[in-house]
Design a protein around this motif. Structure first.
Motif, PDB file in Angstrom:
ATOM      1  N   GLY A 299      11.766  -3.211   2.590  1.00  0.00           N
ATOM      2  CA  GLY A 299      10.450  -3.147   2.976  1.00  0.00           C
ATOM      3  C   GLY A 299      10.052  -2.057   3.832  1.00  0.00           C
ATOM      4  O   GLY A 299       8.864  -1.279   3.669  1.00  0.00           O
ATOM      5  N   PHE A 300      11.055  -1.706   4.814  1.00  0.00           N
ATOM      6  CA  PHE A 300      10.727  -0.271   5.776  1.00  0.00           C
ATOM      7  C   PHE A 300      10.679   0.738   4.845  1.00  0.00           C
ATOM      8  O   PHE A 300       9.760   1.789   5.076  1.00  0.00           O
ATOM      9  N   CYS A 301      11.660   1.092   3.955  1.00  0.00           N
ATOM     10  CA  CYS A 301      11.506   2.368   3.279  1.00  0.00           C
ATOM     11  C   CYS A 301      10.339   2.187   2.487  1.00  0.00           C
ATOM     12  O   CYS A 301       9.472   3.264   2.020  1.00  0.00           O
ATOM     13  N   THR A 302       9.960   1.137   1.669  1.00  0.00           N
ATOM     14  CA  THR A 302       8.862   1.121   0.963  1.00  0.00           C
ATOM     15  C   THR A 302       7.414   1.422   1.614  1.00  0.00           C
ATOM     16  O   THR A 302       6.667   2.194   1.296  1.00  0.00           O
ATOM     17  N   GLY A 303       7.326   0.890   2.867  1.00  0.00           N
ATOM     18  CA  GLY A 303       6.150   1.209   3.621  1.00  0.00           C
ATOM     19  C   GLY A 303       6.184   2.792   4.116  1.00  0.00           C
ATOM     20  O   GLY A 303       5.053   3.186   4.295  1.00  0.00           O
ATOM     21  N   ALA A 304       7.285   3.105   4.570  1.00  0.00           N
ATOM     22  CA  ALA A 304       7.296   4.577   4.997  1.00  0.00           C
ATOM     23  C   ALA A 304       6.727   5.490   3.731  1.00  0.00           C
ATOM     24  O   ALA A 304       6.140   6.373   4.054  1.00  0.00           O
ATOM     25  N   ILE A 305       7.326   5.156   2.621  1.00  0.00           N
ATOM     26  CA  ILE A 305       6.862   6.126   1.535  1.00  0.00           C
ATOM     27  C   ILE A 305       5.383   5.844   1.270  1.00  0.00           C
ATOM     28  O   ILE A 305       4.679   6.958   1.050  1.00  0.00           O
ATOM     29  N   ALA A 306       5.041   4.689   1.402  1.00  0.00           N
ATOM     30  CA  ALA A 306       3.588   4.347   1.344  1.00  0.00           C
ATOM     31  C   ALA A 306       2.817   5.279   2.345  1.00  0.00           C
ATOM     32  O   ALA A 306       1.748   5.776   2.002  1.00  0.00           O
ATOM     33  N   GLY A 307       3.014   5.409   3.474  1.00  0.00           N
ATOM     34  CA  GLY A 307       2.569   6.288   4.441  1.00  0.00           C
ATOM     35  C   GLY A 307       2.451   7.712   4.204  1.00  0.00           C
ATOM     36  O   GLY A 307       1.658   8.254   4.280  1.00  0.00           O
ATOM     37  N   LEU A 308       3.649   8.007   3.795  1.00  0.00           N
ATOM     38  CA  LEU A 308       3.896   9.425   3.437  1.00  0.00           C
ATOM     39  C   LEU A 308       3.060   9.974   2.249  1.00  0.00           C
ATOM     40  O   LEU A 308       2.236  11.244   2.380  1.00  0.00           O
ATOM     41  N   VAL A 309       3.007   9.056   1.329  1.00  0.00           N
ATOM     42  CA  VAL A 309       2.216   9.697   0.222  1.00  0.00           C
ATOM     43  C   VAL A 309       0.690   9.407   0.556  1.00  0.00           C
ATOM     44  O   VAL A 309      -0.157  10.547   0.423  1.00  0.00           O
ATOM     45  N   ALA A 310       0.104   8.481   1.472  1.00  0.00           N
ATOM     46  CA  ALA A 310      -1.243   8.490   1.790  1.00  0.00           C
ATOM     47  C   ALA A 310      -1.697   9.834   2.727  1.00  0.00           C
ATOM     48  O   ALA A 310      -2.728   9.990   2.531  1.00  0.00           O
ATOM     49  N   ILE A 311      -0.779  10.331   3.615  1.00  0.00           N
ATOM     50  CA  ILE A 311      -1.084  11.461   4.500  1.00  0.00           C
ATOM     51  C   ILE A 311      -1.188  12.810   3.671  1.00  0.00           C
ATOM     52  O   ILE A 311      -1.654  13.599   4.205  1.00  0.00           O
ATOM     53  N   THR A 312      -0.610  12.898   2.520  1.00  0.00           N
ATOM     54  CA  THR A 312      -0.465  14.012   1.879  1.00  0.00           C
ATOM     55  C   THR A 312      -1.814  14.623   1.527  1.00  0.00           C
ATOM     56  O   THR A 312      -1.831  16.059   2.144  1.00  0.00           O
ATOM     57  N   PRO A 313      -2.907  14.364   1.218  1.00  0.00           N
ATOM     58  CA  PRO A 313      -4.005  15.139   0.796  1.00  0.00           C
ATOM     59  C   PRO A 313      -5.062  15.252   2.000  1.00  0.00           C
ATOM     60  O   PRO A 313      -5.852  16.144   2.273  1.00  0.00           O
ATOM     61  N   ALA A 314      -4.371  14.659   3.153  1.00  0.00           N
ATOM     62  CA  ALA A 314      -5.388  14.819   4.584  1.00  0.00           C
ATOM     63  C   ALA A 314      -4.376  15.577   5.768  1.00  0.00           C
ATOM     64  O   ALA A 314      -4.985  15.612   6.764  1.00  0.00           O
ATOM     65  N   ALA A 315      -3.164  15.805   5.632  1.00  0.00           N
ATOM     66  CA  ALA A 315      -2.114  16.064   6.582  1.00  0.00           C
ATOM     67  C   ALA A 315      -2.750  17.133   7.480  1.00  0.00           C
ATOM     68  O   ALA A 315      -2.718  17.266   8.700  1.00  0.00           O
ATOM     69  N   GLY A 316      -3.561  18.319   6.726  1.00  0.00           N
ATOM     70  CA  GLY A 316      -3.933  19.304   7.421  1.00  0.00           C
ATOM     71  C   GLY A 316      -5.349  19.266   7.903  1.00  0.00           C
ATOM     72  O   GLY A 316      -5.895  20.484   8.434  1.00  0.00           O
ATOM     73  N   PHE A 317      -6.034  18.266   7.624  1.00  0.00           N
ATOM     74  CA  PHE A 317      -7.546  18.058   7.652  1.00  0.00           C
ATOM     75  C   PHE A 317      -7.885  17.115   8.727  1.00  0.00           C
ATOM     76  O   PHE A 317      -8.861  16.975   9.396  1.00  0.00           O
ATOM     77  N   VAL A 318      -6.872  16.341   9.176  1.00  0.00           N
ATOM     78  CA  VAL A 318      -7.128  15.168   9.991  1.00  0.00           C
ATOM     79  C   VAL A 318      -6.354  15.449  11.517  1.00  0.00           C
ATOM     80  O   VAL A 318      -5.322  16.022  11.456  1.00  0.00           O
ATOM     81  N   GLY A 319      -6.664  14.781  12.447  1.00  0.00           N
ATOM     82  CA  GLY A 319      -5.907  14.661  13.768  1.00  0.00           C
ATOM     83  C   GLY A 319      -5.074  13.619  13.931  1.00  0.00           C
ATOM     84  O   GLY A 319      -5.020  12.806  12.704  1.00  0.00           O
ATOM     85  N   ALA A 320      -4.055  13.191  14.838  1.00  0.00           N
ATOM     86  CA  ALA A 320      -3.034  12.593  14.829  1.00  0.00           C
ATOM     87  C   ALA A 320      -3.650  11.231  14.769  1.00  0.00           C
ATOM     88  O   ALA A 320      -3.151  10.249  14.214  1.00  0.00           O
ATOM     89  N   PRO A 321      -4.478  10.671  15.559  1.00  0.00           N
ATOM     90  CA  PRO A 321      -5.026   9.345  15.407  1.00  0.00           C
ATOM     91  C   PRO A 321      -5.423   8.839  14.050  1.00  0.00           C
ATOM     92  O   PRO A 321      -5.070   7.713  13.557  1.00  0.00           O
ATOM     93  N   ALA A 322      -6.075   9.614  13.401  1.00  0.00           N
ATOM     94  CA  ALA A 322      -6.479   9.445  11.995  1.00  0.00           C
ATOM     95  C   ALA A 322      -5.163   9.208  10.934  1.00  0.00           C
ATOM     96  O   ALA A 322      -5.319   8.420  10.179  1.00  0.00           O
TER      97      ALA A 322
END
Length: 561
Positions: A299-322
């Motif tokens: 479950g931890f590994c699955t959730g981590a990958i979900a977060g990594l996938v989600a941030i990919t298109p936004a990583a350079g456009f949003v701040g740390a809270p977002a």
């Protein structure tokens, strides 16, 4: 001949012309009389990020391998590494030219750079002129290699290797290359329209997820999936953890290098990536603990990958809270939607980029200028992001299905493996090798799984080889021989077959062949590499036929009496 030297370019004091200082350390390339300067630090940073992305390919293989049953584990490692090789050649041959050729159109590039012609020192506009073309092309090649490898997780345990390898080349050319050109090339229509896709929300995440969905629909479900006949559980959680670690590290280069320079924006992108993965892992862990009262490594590994996938298109456009919020929402929604098979990516982060993108964050690289999203009162950006996601999803699904339909018509290129191959495993049938020796000696054939402990009657049914063992309750039992165990497993598998079909084994010059024959039609043999399995099927068929004949004899005598 390329004119390259080292120095430092600066503007002249009077007429503003460029003056080169030979004591500098920049790479100076002169093209058509015009000099261009490249920072060696930026070049080294991007190349290092490219190397990190390569680590994601075996990471995917280990992730998929750990999740699959052991008889199919090696085939998933194999297809992940083969995707790297095939896509690398495709990128060299035609892929880079279709995506980033200087004279390309709004829909697709042209043949200017086929075979990497002229790909060396030209400063590429996609990197604001900060990188020579060969470095930029190398980095983008790593992106292209990763996407089909992600997609082919859908091939697990039931897809043949040859059509999958042909599919990789065709899919990269007809699906990934157009999507990447549309949004990343300065000539693409989505780029000109103002769509924000930092590191691959559509060309990487939506394309791989939707392509995997189409692949799964085309080849169908795994045999016995969703029934009590077979228990699908991870075969090696440690491999799953290793794969997650390699993916996590590679993702830092995946998102960090997309700035194409060692800048503040790159640092923020790397920080956001790690933060989203961490929050996603913790979120999934807590949600699973709420139900199971156990801390799940999977479950931890699955959730981590979900977060990594989600941030990919936004990583350079949003701040740390977002970034933290994106990791939390993506893991929570994916966890709640596991019954829908999160291959569909229902929590698509491209849309969230339209909400949280900020022009001030994007400008941290010193040259990017965007209108931002809703936080900058740019209300129309969300509509653009939604439209782009819909276009990418539709294009990917339709073209992927069409590619598979055509390849499946080629003789010898059927995607779906035979039922016997699924029973024995893709590793043995397709590769003839195993992920470990125990996968050969203790084969995971179907129909012999007892979740509450070994069936005490198993030895009486199967015989024994004189050895003693203990079941999960500590009681002793006679261990059945390996051949006897195999025969039992094959018998259970054969017994679940539809009554309209039959298994037959016949002697040939090459040994035993197992055949699947629809009743009333001609025999069409399907060779199986393991003769012991074929012999086991043969024995089971003889026993079944004999028992049926005996029953018919008894019934006939009863009728005569």
């Amino acid at each position: 001949m390329v004119n390259v030297t080292y120095g430092q370019l600066s503007a002249g004091s009077t007429d503003g012309s460029l003056v080169m200082n030979p004591l500098g350390t920049d790479i100076i390339a002169t093209i058509g009389g015009t000099p261009s300067a490249f920072d060696p630090g930026d070049v080294a940073f991007v190349l290092a990020c490219a190397a990190l992305i390569i680590f994601m390919l075996p990471g995917l293989g280990y992730l998929y391998s750990g999740l699959a049953r052991r008889k199919n584990a090696l085939s998933l490692l194999f297809i992940s590494m083969v995707a790297l090789a095939i896509t690398s050649f495709q990128w060299f041959f035609i892929g880079y030219s279709l995506v980033f050729s200087e004279t390309g159109g709004t829909f697709l590039g042209d043949g200017l750079n086929v075979g990497f012609r002229g790909v060396l020192e030209r400063p590429v506009p996609e990197s604001n002129g900060k990188l020579p073309e060969i470095v930029f092309a190398m980095y983008q090649m790593c992106f292209a290699c990763l996407v089909p490898a992600v997609l082919l997780g859908a091939a697990a345990e039931r897809s043949r290797m040859l059509p999958a390898m042909i599919f990789i080349f065709c899919w990269t050319t007809l699906v990934y290359d157009p999507l990447a050109h549309w949004v990343w090339s300065v000539n693409g229509w989505a780029y000109k329209w103002g769509v924000l896709d930092y590191a691959g929300g559509v060309p990487v995440e939506i394309a791989s997820g939707t392509g995997g969905l189409a692949y799964s629909y085309f080849i169908g479900k795994r045999r016995g999936y969703g029934t009590e006949m077979i228990v699908f559980k991870p075969s090696n959680v440690s491999q799953l953890v290793l794969g997650t670690v390699l993916l996590w590290v590679g993702w830092l280069g995946f998102n960090g290098g997309s700035c194409f320079a060692a800048s503040l924006k790159a640092a923020l992108a790397i920080f956001n990536t790690n933060l989203a993965g961490s929050v996603g892992g913790i979120t999934w862990l807590i949600m699973d603990f709420r139900l199971e009262r156990k801390w799940s490594v999977v479950g931890f590994c699955t959730g981590a990958i979900a977060g990594l996938v989600a941030i990919t298109p936004a990583a350079g456009f949003v701040g740390a809270p977002a970034g933290a919020l994106i990791g939390l929402v993506s893991a929570a929604v994916s966890n709640l939607c596991t019954r829908l098979k999160n291959t569909m990516r229902v929590d698509d982060p491209v849309i969230m980029t339209g909400l949280f993108a900020q022009s001030s964050v994007a400008a941290n690289d010193g040259f990017s200028q965007i209108d931002g999203g809703w936080l900058d009162h740019n209300w129309v950006q969300l509509g653009k992001q939604v439209a782009w996601a819909c276009v990418g999803l539709s294009w990917t699904f339709v073209v992927t299905y069409a590619i598979m339909f055509v390849i499946n018509l080629i003789p010898g290129c059927k995607f779906r493996a035979t039922m016997e191959a699924e029973i024995v495993g893709m590793d043995e049938v397709e590769l003839g090798e195993y992920v470990a020796d125990y996968a050969y000696h203790e084969r995971d054939l179907e129909g012999n799984y007892h979740p509450e402990g070994r069936d005490p009657d198993e030895c009486d049914r199967n015989g024994n080889d004189g050895e003693r063992g203990r079941d999960r309750d500590g009681d002793e039992y006679d261990k059945p021989s390996s051949r006897t165990r195999m025969r039992t497993r094959v018998a259970d598998a054969v017994g679940s077959r539809s009554r309209t079909r039959a298994l037959e084994v016949r002697e040939t010059d090459d040994g035993l062949e197992m055949a699947e024959r629809p009743r009333g039609r001609g025999l069409q043999p399907q060779p199986l590499p393991d003769r012991h399995v074929a012999r086991a099927v043969h024995d089971v068929q003889e026993e079944t036929t004999g028992s049926e004949q005996s029953q018919e004899t008894v019934e006939s005598k009863s009728r005569l009496a």
